[in-house]
Every structure is written in structure tokens, then in C-alpha cells.
Design a protein around this motif. Structure first.
Motif, PDB file in Angstrom:
ATOM      1  N   TYR A 192       0.698  -1.088   0.037  1.00 42.93           N
ATOM      2  CA  TYR A 192       0.064   0.009  -0.140  1.00 42.93           C
ATOM      3  C   TYR A 192       0.948   1.193   0.034  1.00 42.93           C
ATOM      4  N   SER A 193       2.129   1.145   0.660  1.00 43.92           N
ATOM      5  CA  SER A 193       3.095   2.170   0.823  1.00 43.92           C
ATOM      6  C   SER A 193       3.611   2.765  -0.740  1.00 43.92           C
ATOM      7  N   VAL A 194       3.852   1.538  -1.377  1.00 45.38           N
ATOM      8  CA  VAL A 194       4.598   1.854  -2.845  1.00 45.38           C
ATOM      9  C   VAL A 194       3.551   2.390  -3.554  1.00 45.38           C
ATOM     10  N   THR A 195       2.169   1.812  -3.680  1.00 42.40           N
ATOM     11  CA  THR A 195       1.065   2.053  -4.427  1.00 42.40           C
ATOM     12  C   THR A 195       0.949   3.795  -4.076  1.00 42.40           C
ATOM     13  N   THR A 196       0.972   4.108  -3.011  1.00 45.58           N
ATOM     14  CA  THR A 196       0.519   5.522  -2.489  1.00 45.58           C
ATOM     15  C   THR A 196       1.683   6.373  -2.948  1.00 45.58           C
ATOM     16  N   LEU A 197       2.870   6.151  -2.905  1.00 45.49           N
ATOM     17  CA  LEU A 197       4.133   7.039  -3.169  1.00 45.49           C
ATOM     18  C   LEU A 197       3.978   7.107  -4.719  1.00 45.49           C
ATOM     19  N   VAL A 198       4.071   5.876  -5.539  1.00 44.18           N
ATOM     20  CA  VAL A 198       3.849   6.048  -6.865  1.00 44.18           C
ATOM     21  C   VAL A 198       2.802   6.957  -7.353  1.00 44.18           C
ATOM     22  N   LEU A 199       1.706   6.733  -7.019  1.00 47.50           N
ATOM     23  CA  LEU A 199       0.644   7.508  -7.519  1.00 47.50           C
ATOM     24  C   LEU A 199       0.777   8.936  -7.183  1.00 47.50           C
ATOM     25  N   ALA A 200       1.250   9.113  -5.916  1.00 46.14           N
ATOM     26  CA  ALA A 200       1.246  10.761  -5.601  1.00 46.14           C
ATOM     27  C   ALA A 200       2.441  11.379  -6.458  1.00 46.14           C
TER      28      ALA A 200
ATOM     29  N   LEU B 145       1.740  14.373  -8.637  1.00 45.24           N
ATOM     30  CA  LEU B 145       2.397  15.632  -8.373  1.00 45.24           C
ATOM     31  C   LEU B 145       3.336  16.127  -9.571  1.00 45.24           C
ATOM     32  N   ALA B 146       4.011  15.243 -10.146  1.00 41.88           N
ATOM     33  CA  ALA B 146       5.039  15.518 -11.104  1.00 41.88           C
ATOM     34  C   ALA B 146       4.535  16.603 -12.154  1.00 41.88           C
ATOM     35  N   PRO B 147       3.401  16.254 -12.877  1.00 45.33           N
ATOM     36  CA  PRO B 147       2.879  17.397 -14.042  1.00 45.33           C
ATOM     37  C   PRO B 147       2.534  18.722 -13.284  1.00 45.33           C
ATOM     38  N   VAL B 148       1.862  18.617 -12.025  1.00 46.95           N
ATOM     39  CA  VAL B 148       1.450  19.813 -11.429  1.00 46.95           C
ATOM     40  C   VAL B 148       2.614  20.708 -11.288  1.00 46.95           C
ATOM     41  N   LEU B 149       3.852  20.403 -10.454  1.00 45.08           N
ATOM     42  CA  LEU B 149       5.093  21.071 -10.483  1.00 45.08           C
ATOM     43  C   LEU B 149       5.593  21.542 -11.504  1.00 45.08           C
ATOM     44  N   ARG B 150       5.739  20.517 -12.566  1.00 42.85           N
ATOM     45  CA  ARG B 150       6.019  21.215 -13.964  1.00 42.85           C
ATOM     46  C   ARG B 150       5.078  22.489 -14.742  1.00 42.85           C
TER      47      ARG B 150
ATOM     48  N   PHE C  13     -12.176  10.227  -7.292  1.00 42.44           N
ATOM     49  CA  PHE C  13     -10.974   9.334  -7.058  1.00 42.44           C
ATOM     50  C   PHE C  13     -10.707   9.218  -5.443  1.00 42.44           C
ATOM     51  N   VAL C  14     -10.741  10.258  -4.933  1.00 39.90           N
ATOM     52  CA  VAL C  14     -10.231  10.157  -3.384  1.00 39.90           C
ATOM     53  C   VAL C  14     -11.429   9.659  -2.706  1.00 39.90           C
ATOM     54  N   VAL C  15     -12.746   9.799  -3.047  1.00 39.14           N
ATOM     55  CA  VAL C  15     -13.800   9.147  -2.188  1.00 39.14           C
ATOM     56  C   VAL C  15     -13.856   7.737  -2.513  1.00 39.14           C
ATOM     57  N   LEU C  16     -13.699   7.164  -3.675  1.00 39.12           N
ATOM     58  CA  LEU C  16     -13.808   5.793  -4.027  1.00 39.12           C
ATOM     59  C   LEU C  16     -12.671   5.123  -3.604  1.00 39.12           C
TER      60      LEU C  16
END
Lengths: 50, 260
Positions: free
Chosen positions: A12-20, A24-29, B35-38
Motif C-alpha cells: 500500500y505504501s509503494v502504491t501511495t508513493l508512486v501514485l502521489a 504531483l510531477a505534472p502539477v509542479l512542472r 477518485f479520493v472518495v472511491l
């Protein structure tokens, strides 16, 4: 605690980190690109539509 | 005539960069919110409400992130191939940008599928990795994503880069049926699919969190894809008035400049 909780927590940690990172990468760019374009437009003020 | 059909007019307008930028900007917050809710509901259900598997025990809870990631990794590649085909045949710039913007998201889901599968494999099979047909073909999918991203960034002219990448993506589609049918064609360690069109062998108490997380992943893809597409449109059109009008409104001139 679950049996094999280390593996579950790691998954679950790997999933959260990769998705985050991927979100975030395109938002920062975009922030960087926006400020670069805005700086050029403000400096030149030229309408050089291509 | 046909051009007055509201649906055709809508899609025609969507092909225009400024229009797409404006519409997607309104959609993105909603997609993230759903997405966050689901994802919160699916993860809570999968971790704390769903029962452990009778064979695999608690480690089956990894399935609630592994399976949606694996599905998305294949679905995104298939969508990339469709967009690549559209880009090659009709030369629609938005299709090119949507295709290449999908690649990092697909790669991320493939990495998650491989990593979580590996973390599930250790307590279940006793090993993190085997050169099994399903695992190997999924790894090839990751290389295809990385190859598409690398090829696109190696060519300076964006439209030439998109055409070359579209060809590569179309050739790589052959890997999708290999991934899907690998568990049937070869004697693999990876279990066969539990969910299919002919029915499923999974209890509803475990199926629901899986389907909720799979739906959440699709909303994540939608929100992330639109964010990345807007960024690429802005970069490619940085010298056009519509971008300048958005960033520095008083310096821009007209609001046209979108192309198809």
C-alpha cells in the motif's frame, strides 16, 4: 495486526508513493512552465502567434 | 446537417486546444474528488472489512491494489494504441498528446502491479520474482511504456515524435493478448483470472472493494491524463495567443490559435 502485515503495508505504501509522485510531477512542472511563459510574455509583450 | 449535430459539434470543439484546456480545467477537480472518495472507501473496505482469503490468508489484501493496477496498466496501453492509430490516420494533434501523456501513467500502474505482485508473491509463493509468463510479459509492458517515453523525448519535433511513438505503441499491442492469455497458454505460477465475462469465482465481500478500487483507478487516470495533456498543450502552444491570454491576460490579443 495482520499476518504478513509488513508485505501488506509495503504494497500500500509503494502504491501511495508512486501514485502521489505521478500526480504531483505534472502539477509542479506546469507551475514552472507557466511562470516561464508568463516571464517571457511580460518581458517582451510581443504578439508573436505562430 | 451533420455539423449541426450537438455531439459532433462538441467533439469538434474538443479538438480545439483552448476549448479542451478550458473544459478539462473544470473536469479535473471533480475527477480527483471522485477518485479520493472511491479510493478511500475501497481501501478501507479491502483492508478492514473484507475477510481474509481461505488459502492465501491476509496477504490477499494486496490484491485490492495489485489487480486494479494490473488492469489499468493494460487498459491504458490499449487506449494509447487507439489514440496512436487516430493520430497516425487522421493526424489529430490532441490524440497525439493524449497518447504520449498516457505513457507515464501507464508506466506508473505497471510499476505498482509488478511491485505489489512481488510483495504478494513472497509470502504466497516464497519468492519475490519468478520468470513466469505473466510476470515477464508484464515486465515487457513496462519496457514498452519506457520505450515509448524515451522515443518521444528523443525527437525534438513533437508531431514527428508522436508519429514515431504511435508506430511503436501499435507494434507493442501484440503484448496485450500475451499478458492476458499467458496464464492459459502456458503453465504459470500466476493464478488464472478470478473475474471474467463468463462469471467470477470471487465472493462479493471481496469483489466489491476490488471493483471500487478499479473504478477509483480509472478516475485517477482521467484526472492525471487531463492534467498532463493540459501541460503539453501549454508547452507546445506557448507562443500562441490563447496560452498568453490565460497566463498574462492583458498582454494577449485574440483568443484564437487552437488547431486540430
Amino acid at each position: 495486526m495482520f499476518e504478513h502485515s509488513v508485505y501488506i503495508a509495503a504494497a500500500y505504501s509503494v502504491t501511495t508513493l508512486v501514485l502521489a509522485w505521478c500526480a504531483l510531477a505534472p502539477v509542479l512542472r506546469a507551475k514552472k512552465v507557466r511562470s516561464q511563459i508568463a516571464r517571457v510574455v511580460t518581458r517582451t509583450g510581443v504578439d508573436n502567434k505562430q | 446537417m451533420s455539423s449541426k449535430n450537438p455531439l459532433i459539434v462538441f467533439f469538434h470543439k474538443l479538438g480545439s486546444a483552448p476549448h479542451f484546456y478550458r473544459i478539462s480545467g473544470k473536469l479535473i477537480p471533480w475527477l480527483w474528488a471522485i477518485f479520493v472518495v472511491l479510493a478511500a472507501a475501497g481501501t478501507y473496505w479491502g483492508l478492514f472489512r473484507a475477510p481474509p482469503d481461505y488459502l492465501q490468508g491476509e496477504s490477499a489484501r494486496i490484491m485490492y491494489v495489485h489487480v486494479p493496477a494490473a488492469w489499468l496498466s493494460m487498459m491504458i496501453y490499449a487506449l494509447m494504441a487507439i489514440m496512436g492509430f487516430i493520430a497516425l490516420v487522421w493526424r489529430i494533434r490532441l490524440a497525439e498528446i493524449l497518447m504520449i501523456s498516457s505513457a507515464p501513467i501507464g508506466a506508473a500502474f505497471t510499476i505498482i502491479a509488478l511491485a505489489t505482485g512481488s510483495l504478494w508473491g513472497r509470502p504466497t509463493w516464497g519468492t519475490y520474482w519468478v520468470w513466469d509468463a505473466r510476470l515477464t510479459s508484464e515486465l515487457v509492458l513496462l519496457f514498452l511504456y519506457l520505450g515509448a517515453m524515451g522515443l518521444h523525448s528523443a525527437i525534438d519535433e513533437p508531431r514527428k515524435a508522436a508519429r514515431a511513438t504511435s508506430l511503436l505503441v501499435l507494434v507493442g499491442v501484440i503484448n496485450l493478448p500475451i499478458i492476458h492469455y499467458s496464464v492459459e497458454w502456458w503453465n504459470t505460477l500466476h493464478q488464472p483470472a478470478s473475474i471474467g465475462v463468463k462469471g467470477n469465482s470471487i465472493d462479493p465481500s471481496m469483489l466489491w472493494p476490488l471493483l471500487i478500487n478499479a473504478t477509483a483507478a480509472k478516475f485517477y487516470y482521467g484526472a492525471n491524463l487531463l492534467t498532463r495533456t493540459r501541460l503539453r498543450l501549454m508547452e507546445q502552444d506557448s507562443r500562441k495567443n490563447w496560452v498568453r491570454n490565460i497566463l498574462v491576460p492583458n498582454k494577449g490579443q485574440s483568443t484564437d490559435g487552437g488547431d486540430h
